[in-house]
Design a protein around this motif. Structure first.
Motif, PDB file in Angstrom:
ATOM      1  N   GLN A  45      54.718   8.483 -65.875  1.00  0.00           N
ATOM      2  CA  GLN A  45      54.895   7.040 -65.647  1.00  0.00           C
ATOM      3  C   GLN A  45      55.064   6.758 -64.154  1.00  0.00           C
ATOM      4  OE1 GLN A  45      58.117   5.288 -67.901  1.00  0.00           O
ATOM      5  NE2 GLN A  45      57.628   3.238 -67.136  1.00  0.00           N
ATOM      6  N   ALA A  46      55.890   7.569 -63.490  1.00  0.00           N
ATOM      7  CA  ALA A  46      56.140   7.373 -62.050  1.00  0.00           C
ATOM      8  C   ALA A  46      54.842   7.532 -61.264  1.00  0.00           C
ATOM      9  CB  ALA A  46      57.185   8.366 -61.568  1.00  0.00           C
ATOM     10  N   LEU A  47      54.070   8.604 -61.586  1.00  0.00           N
ATOM     11  CA  LEU A  47      52.808   8.842 -60.869  1.00  0.00           C
ATOM     12  C   LEU A  47      51.811   7.707 -61.112  1.00  0.00           C
ATOM     13  CD1 LEU A  47      52.202  12.693 -61.301  1.00  0.00           C
ATOM     14  CD2 LEU A  47      52.617  11.450 -59.174  1.00  0.00           C
ATOM     15  N   SER A  48      51.771   7.231 -62.371  1.00  0.00           N
ATOM     16  CA  SER A  48      50.841   6.140 -62.705  1.00  0.00           C
ATOM     17  C   SER A  48      51.187   4.887 -61.925  1.00  0.00           C
ATOM     18  CB  SER A  48      50.898   5.831 -64.205  1.00  0.00           C
ATOM     19  OG  SER A  48      50.536   6.966 -64.934  1.00  0.00           O
ATOM     20  N   ILE A  49      52.496   4.556 -61.852  1.00  0.00           N
ATOM     21  CA  ILE A  49      52.926   3.356 -61.119  1.00  0.00           C
ATOM     22  C   ILE A  49      52.505   3.472 -59.647  1.00  0.00           C
ATOM     23  CG2 ILE A  49      54.961   2.117 -60.236  1.00  0.00           C
ATOM     24  CD1 ILE A  49      56.309   2.706 -62.960  1.00  0.00           C
ATOM     25  N   ILE A  50      52.755   4.641 -59.050  1.00  0.00           N
ATOM     26  CA  ILE A  50      52.442   4.831 -57.622  1.00  0.00           C
ATOM     27  C   ILE A  50      50.931   4.717 -57.380  1.00  0.00           C
ATOM     28  CG2 ILE A  50      52.491   6.503 -55.709  1.00  0.00           C
ATOM     29  CD1 ILE A  50      55.175   7.526 -56.990  1.00  0.00           C
ATOM     30  N   ILE A  51      50.140   5.383 -58.235  1.00  0.00           N
ATOM     31  CA  ILE A  51      48.675   5.354 -58.045  1.00  0.00           C
ATOM     32  C   ILE A  51      48.131   3.933 -58.240  1.00  0.00           C
ATOM     33  CG2 ILE A  51      46.460   6.186 -58.960  1.00  0.00           C
ATOM     34  CD1 ILE A  51      47.948   8.835 -59.652  1.00  0.00           C
ATOM     35  N   LYS A  52      48.633   3.259 -59.298  1.00  0.00           N
ATOM     36  CA  LYS A  52      48.149   1.892 -59.569  1.00  0.00           C
ATOM     37  C   LYS A  52      48.491   0.965 -58.402  1.00  0.00           C
ATOM     38  CE  LYS A  52      49.562   1.419 -64.110  1.00  0.00           C
ATOM     39  NZ  LYS A  52      49.676   0.630 -65.335  1.00  0.00           N
ATOM     40  N   SER A  53      49.694   1.158 -57.861  1.00  0.00           N
ATOM     41  CA  SER A  53      50.131   0.336 -56.742  1.00  0.00           C
ATOM     42  C   SER A  53      49.275   0.606 -55.506  1.00  0.00           C
ATOM     43  CB  SER A  53      51.597   0.649 -56.452  1.00  0.00           C
ATOM     44  OG  SER A  53      52.127  -0.319 -55.628  1.00  0.00           O
ATOM     45  N   PHE A  54      48.956   1.884 -55.278  1.00  0.00           N
ATOM     46  CA  PHE A  54      48.120   2.298 -54.150  1.00  0.00           C
ATOM     47  C   PHE A  54      46.733   1.646 -54.259  1.00  0.00           C
ATOM     48  CE2 PHE A  54      45.038   5.323 -52.371  1.00  0.00           C
ATOM     49  CZ  PHE A  54      45.553   5.539 -51.109  1.00  0.00           C
ATOM     50  N   ILE A  55      46.160   1.695 -55.464  1.00  0.00           N
ATOM     51  CA  ILE A  55      44.818   1.101 -55.674  1.00  0.00           C
ATOM     52  C   ILE A  55      44.885  -0.426 -55.473  1.00  0.00           C
ATOM     53  CG2 ILE A  55      42.965   0.712 -57.364  1.00  0.00           C
ATOM     54  CD1 ILE A  55      43.775   3.449 -58.617  1.00  0.00           C
ATOM     55  N   SER A  56      45.948  -1.050 -55.993  1.00  0.00           N
ATOM     56  CA  SER A  56      46.079  -2.512 -55.879  1.00  0.00           C
ATOM     57  C   SER A  56      46.147  -2.940 -54.419  1.00  0.00           C
ATOM     58  CB  SER A  56      47.337  -3.002 -56.595  1.00  0.00           C
ATOM     59  OG  SER A  56      47.284  -2.643 -57.943  1.00  0.00           O
ATOM     60  N   ILE A  57      46.930  -2.217 -53.624  1.00  0.00           N
ATOM     61  CA  ILE A  57      47.030  -2.571 -52.195  1.00  0.00           C
ATOM     62  C   ILE A  57      45.676  -2.388 -51.536  1.00  0.00           C
ATOM     63  CG2 ILE A  57      48.018  -1.907 -49.960  1.00  0.00           C
ATOM     64  CD1 ILE A  57      50.619  -1.510 -51.150  1.00  0.00           C
ATOM     65  N   GLN A  58      44.961  -1.325 -51.917  1.00  0.00           N
ATOM     66  CA  GLN A  58      43.646  -1.068 -51.331  1.00  0.00           C
ATOM     67  C   GLN A  58      42.683  -2.225 -51.648  1.00  0.00           C
ATOM     68  OE1 GLN A  58      42.609   2.997 -51.139  1.00  0.00           O
ATOM     69  NE2 GLN A  58      40.445   2.610 -51.413  1.00  0.00           N
ATOM     70  N   ILE A  59      42.763  -2.735 -52.880  1.00  0.00           N
ATOM     71  CA  ILE A  59      41.892  -3.862 -53.263  1.00  0.00           C
ATOM     72  C   ILE A  59      42.231  -5.100 -52.424  1.00  0.00           C
ATOM     73  CG2 ILE A  59      41.288  -5.465 -55.146  1.00  0.00           C
ATOM     74  CD1 ILE A  59      41.869  -3.015 -57.074  1.00  0.00           C
ATOM     75  N   ALA A  60      43.563  -5.378 -52.268  1.00  0.00           N
ATOM     76  CA  ALA A  60      43.987  -6.547 -51.483  1.00  0.00           C
ATOM     77  C   ALA A  60      43.580  -6.382 -50.020  1.00  0.00           C
ATOM     78  CB  ALA A  60      45.493  -6.725 -51.607  1.00  0.00           C
ATOM     79  N   ALA A  61      43.730  -5.155 -49.497  1.00  0.00           N
ATOM     80  CA  ALA A  61      43.338  -4.891 -48.100  1.00  0.00           C
ATOM     81  C   ALA A  61      41.832  -5.068 -47.934  1.00  0.00           C
ATOM     82  CB  ALA A  61      43.752  -3.480 -47.705  1.00  0.00           C
ATOM     83  N   PHE A  62      41.100  -4.636 -48.957  1.00  0.00           N
ATOM     84  CA  PHE A  62      39.647  -4.753 -48.980  1.00  0.00           C
ATOM     85  C   PHE A  62      39.236  -6.232 -48.876  1.00  0.00           C
ATOM     86  CE2 PHE A  62      35.589  -4.763 -51.219  1.00  0.00           C
ATOM     87  CZ  PHE A  62      34.962  -3.715 -50.583  1.00  0.00           C
ATOM     88  N   LEU A  63      39.963  -7.084 -49.611  1.00  0.00           N
ATOM     89  CA  LEU A  63      39.665  -8.525 -49.595  1.00  0.00           C
ATOM     90  C   LEU A  63      39.839  -9.095 -48.186  1.00  0.00           C
ATOM     91  CD1 LEU A  63      39.197 -11.312 -51.086  1.00  0.00           C
ATOM     92  CD2 LEU A  63      41.666 -11.414 -51.331  1.00  0.00           C
ATOM     93  N   ILE A  64      40.992  -8.779 -47.560  1.00  0.00           N
ATOM     94  CA  ILE A  64      41.270  -9.386 -46.250  1.00  0.00           C
ATOM     95  C   ILE A  64      40.386  -8.793 -45.162  1.00  0.00           C
ATOM     96  CG2 ILE A  64      43.201  -7.894 -45.521  1.00  0.00           C
ATOM     97  CD1 ILE A  64      43.120 -11.696 -45.143  1.00  0.00           C
ATOM     98  N   MET A  65      39.863  -7.577 -45.392  1.00  0.00           N
ATOM     99  CA  MET A  65      38.973  -6.966 -44.394  1.00  0.00           C
ATOM    100  C   MET A  65      37.541  -7.488 -44.519  1.00  0.00           C
ATOM    101  SD  MET A  65      40.508  -3.136 -44.475  1.00  0.00           S
ATOM    102  CE  MET A  65      40.444  -2.284 -42.941  1.00  0.00           C
ATOM    103  N   THR A  66      37.246  -8.197 -45.600  1.00  0.00           N
ATOM    104  CA  THR A  66      35.883  -8.728 -45.744  1.00  0.00           C
ATOM    105  C   THR A  66      35.855 -10.264 -45.772  1.00  0.00           C
ATOM    106  OG1 THR A  66      36.079  -8.600 -48.145  1.00  0.00           O
ATOM    107  CG2 THR A  66      35.018  -6.737 -47.072  1.00  0.00           C
ATOM    108  N   THR A  67      37.038 -10.882 -45.697  1.00  0.00           N
ATOM    109  CA  THR A  67      37.099 -12.345 -45.794  1.00  0.00           C
ATOM    110  C   THR A  67      38.073 -12.879 -44.749  1.00  0.00           C
ATOM    111  OG1 THR A  67      37.087 -11.876 -48.171  1.00  0.00           O
ATOM    112  CG2 THR A  67      37.277 -14.184 -47.550  1.00  0.00           C
ATOM    113  N   SER A  68      37.711 -13.975 -44.074  1.00  0.00           N
ATOM    114  CA  SER A  68      38.611 -14.526 -43.062  1.00  0.00           C
ATOM    115  C   SER A  68      39.746 -15.302 -43.732  1.00  0.00           C
ATOM    116  CB  SER A  68      37.840 -15.452 -42.122  1.00  0.00           C
ATOM    117  OG  SER A  68      37.552 -16.657 -42.792  1.00  0.00           O
TER     118      SER A  68
END
Lengths: 320, 264
Positions: free
Chosen positions: B109-132
């Motif tokens: 459960q702990a590993l899943s939470i950390i990985i899911k959180s890591f992917i979510s931040i990456q998606i949000a970072a991806f958005l701001i890096m491609t959109t003003s």
């Protein structure tokens, strides 16, 4: 390297969807009310004032002071924003700050944004407002009332918001309340002191340069703000009472330590004023924990009041 | 901190130029899908991470920067540690004289939470890096976020650089005068109380300056025809290519979610 006491914005993945949705709904409702109130109070001034002040809160979080061992503390800002702008404007300002931090800097998740807005813009501001006004009424001297109530409001806003965060994590099943509440509450009780000192420093400066902003027009005690005053008081009391109730289960790590027989190896501290957060002499553990919380708050209040009185006495002697 | 938002690649691919409304919707849906994936679906997590990373490479985004920004999740990971030590204990790990008991379900459960959180931040970072920032605000307005709130955020963004600069100059001035820690056994910055209240004084000064600045901004806005009515550029219809990208993205994400539950 400097480790900063950054505000802990919950990232995505740590809260269950149900908790996230419920907190989104509550936050949206409060923010919509705040936006309507602010617009009716300020009309066309809303956008420039709120926008520039939100930038100031954001930038104010950059002003840090060295604590020790590579750590530093900085302002979080809910209490000072509430005292300077009034509760509704503070909600809008903190909302703009927290939302921008999540969208642009990934400081806090997008799905968890509702929870972060609830903790910082709703709980932080409502608690600051209620505590500031209630304590202010108890102290007659104008300057001391602003400083003491500002100190307590800043500390309480951080502490209660951290309890809210702990309960959200516990409700989501991420961490047990028995661990989340004492650890989050404990860390933020210390961080809260830093917040209080910075808030008082800011208030002292504003009192000496722009007294009118704090003592002139009573934007923080307007009759239209009764709802947030009552709401803030209820949130403070509810979280102060609910958190110890939720965390009264036996600690998981203690269970492991007990099973492996190394619990006894843990040494007691040199002094135990309130051991295990339970006030001695009271039979019920729940009542004893709540009593410990109230006694702790009274000690902080007493200390702050004492410091303010001493300062006031010193100033009066100097004036003579 | 503000530099982080300037990681946007100016030479965007067609996919990067997709309508901001589609990009914001896809990002939020992708994070939602990530949150909904059951515990321990390692292949699905890997699949989501690979999709985000490959898309990043395709759009010529600095992947190292993207991963670095995802590490923001690390401090919060501490809160998952107690899950690993909860009861019942499945196995013990000797660490010196200490034998902590590990709960396997808690560890997953702990590993899943950390990985899911890591992917979510990456998606949000991806958005701001491609959109003003402006495009995201326009998209939020199109989604019905109150105009006043969007305008406050836009105004905040516009003045952030100015006020951050002011805060930086204050810090520089303070470093020359006070509030530093001891150097070579010399107390040069007073005690902790002093340092904290000095920072408070600076914050107070910053707020007063900002309040006065907001008055000047308001006067300038009035001079340029502002009458309290916020006029905005409405976004046009979503281009068909963006719509197609949106449909493909949504279908792919829905498929991943279906697969996660089917496998689970």
């Amino acid at each position: 390297m400097t480790t900063s006491m950054l505000p802990m914005h919950i990232p995505d993945g740590f809260l269950s969807l149900v908790v996230s949705i419920v907190l989104w709904v509550i936050s949206i409702a409060v923010i919509v009310i705040a936006l309507n109130r602010v617009q009716s109070q300020m009309n066309e001034r809303t956008v420039p004032l709120m926008g520039v002040m939100a930038a100031a809160i954001f930038s104010g979080q950059m002003l840090n002071f060295p604590v020790s061992g590579g750590t530093s503390g900085h302002l979080l800002g809910a209490a000072i924003a509430t005292i300077l702008l009034g509760p509704w404007a503070a909600i809008v300002t903190i909302t703009a700050v927290v939302a921008t931090q999540a969208i642009v800097f990934q400081d806090g998740g997008l799905i968890a944004l509702g929870a972060n807005l609830f903790n910082m813009a709703v709980v932080g501001v409502a608690v600051s407002y209620a505590v500031y006004n209630l304590v202010k009424k108890l102290i007659k001297t104008e300057k001391a009332s602003v400083l003491v109530s500002g100190f307590i409001a800043a500390w309480t806003s951080i502490f209660i918001a951290s309890l809210a965060c702990a309960l959200e994590l516990a409700l989501s099943g991420t961490i047990g309340a028995n661990i989340a509440v004492p650890s989050m509450g404990g860390i933020h009780a210390v961080i809260g002191i830093g917040e209080s000192l910075i808030t008082v420093g800011a208030l002292v400066f504003i009192l000496s340069t722009r007294k009118d902003l704090l003592l002139g027009e009573e934007k923080t005690t307007a009759t239209g703000n009764r709802g947030i005053l009552v709401g803030g008081s209820i949130i403070t009391l509810a979280l102060a009472i609910l958190s110890p109730l939720a965390s009264s289960n036996p600690d998981g790590m203690e269970w492991v330590a007990e099973q492996k027989g190394f619990l006894e190896a843990a040494r007691d501290s040199f002094y135990n004023i309130i051991p295990d957060y339970v006030f001695p002499g009271i039979q019920s553990p729940t009542v004893a924990t709540i009593a410990a919380g109230i006694i702790g708050s009274l000690i902080v209040f007493g200390l702050a009041y004492g410091v303010a009185s001493l300062r006031q006495a010193k100033q009066q002697t100097m004036e003579k | 901190m503000i530099e982080a938002s300037q990681d946007r690649n100016p030479h965007q691919h067609t996919v990067g130029e997709t309508d901001a409304r589609i990009k914001v919707s896809l990002a939020v849906f992708a994070i939602l899908v990530t949150s909904l994936i059951p515990v321990g679906q390692w292949w699905i997590y890997l699949c989501l991470w690979v999709i985000t990373t490959v898309l990043g490479i395709f759009l010529r985004i600095d992947i190292l920067k993207l991963i670095k920004r995802s590490l923001l999740v690390l401090p919060f990971c501490i809160s998952t540690i107690p899950l690993i030590f909860r009861s019942p204990v499945d196995f013990w790990i000797p660490i010196g004289n200490w034998m902590p008991g590990i709960n396997l379900a808690g560890l997953y459960q702990a590993l899943s939470i950390i990985i899911k959180s890591f992917i979510s931040i990456q998606i949000a970072a991806f958005l701001i890096m491609t959109t003003s920032f402006g495009e995201i605000m326009a998209a939020l307005r199109a989604f019905g976020i109150p105009q006043v709130l969007v305008s406050v955020m836009t105004m905040m963004w516009r003045y952030l650089e100015v006020i951050l600069g002011e805060a930086r100059r204050m810090m520089q001035a303070r470093a020359a005068r006070s509030a530093c820690l001891a150097m070579d056994d010399r107390e040069v910055g007073g005690n902790l109380f002093f340092r904290a209240t000095v920072t408070g004084g600076m914050a107070g000064s910053l707020f007063i300056r900002s309040l006065e600045r907001s008055e000047r901004v308001f006067q300038a806005m009035l001079a340029r025809g502002y009458d309290g009515e916020l006029r905005e550029d409405r976004m046009g219809e979503i281009p068909s290519i963006s719509r197609s990208i949106g449909i493909i993205g949504l279908s792919l994400l829905a498929g991943i979610l279906f697969l996660a539950y089917w496998l689970g």
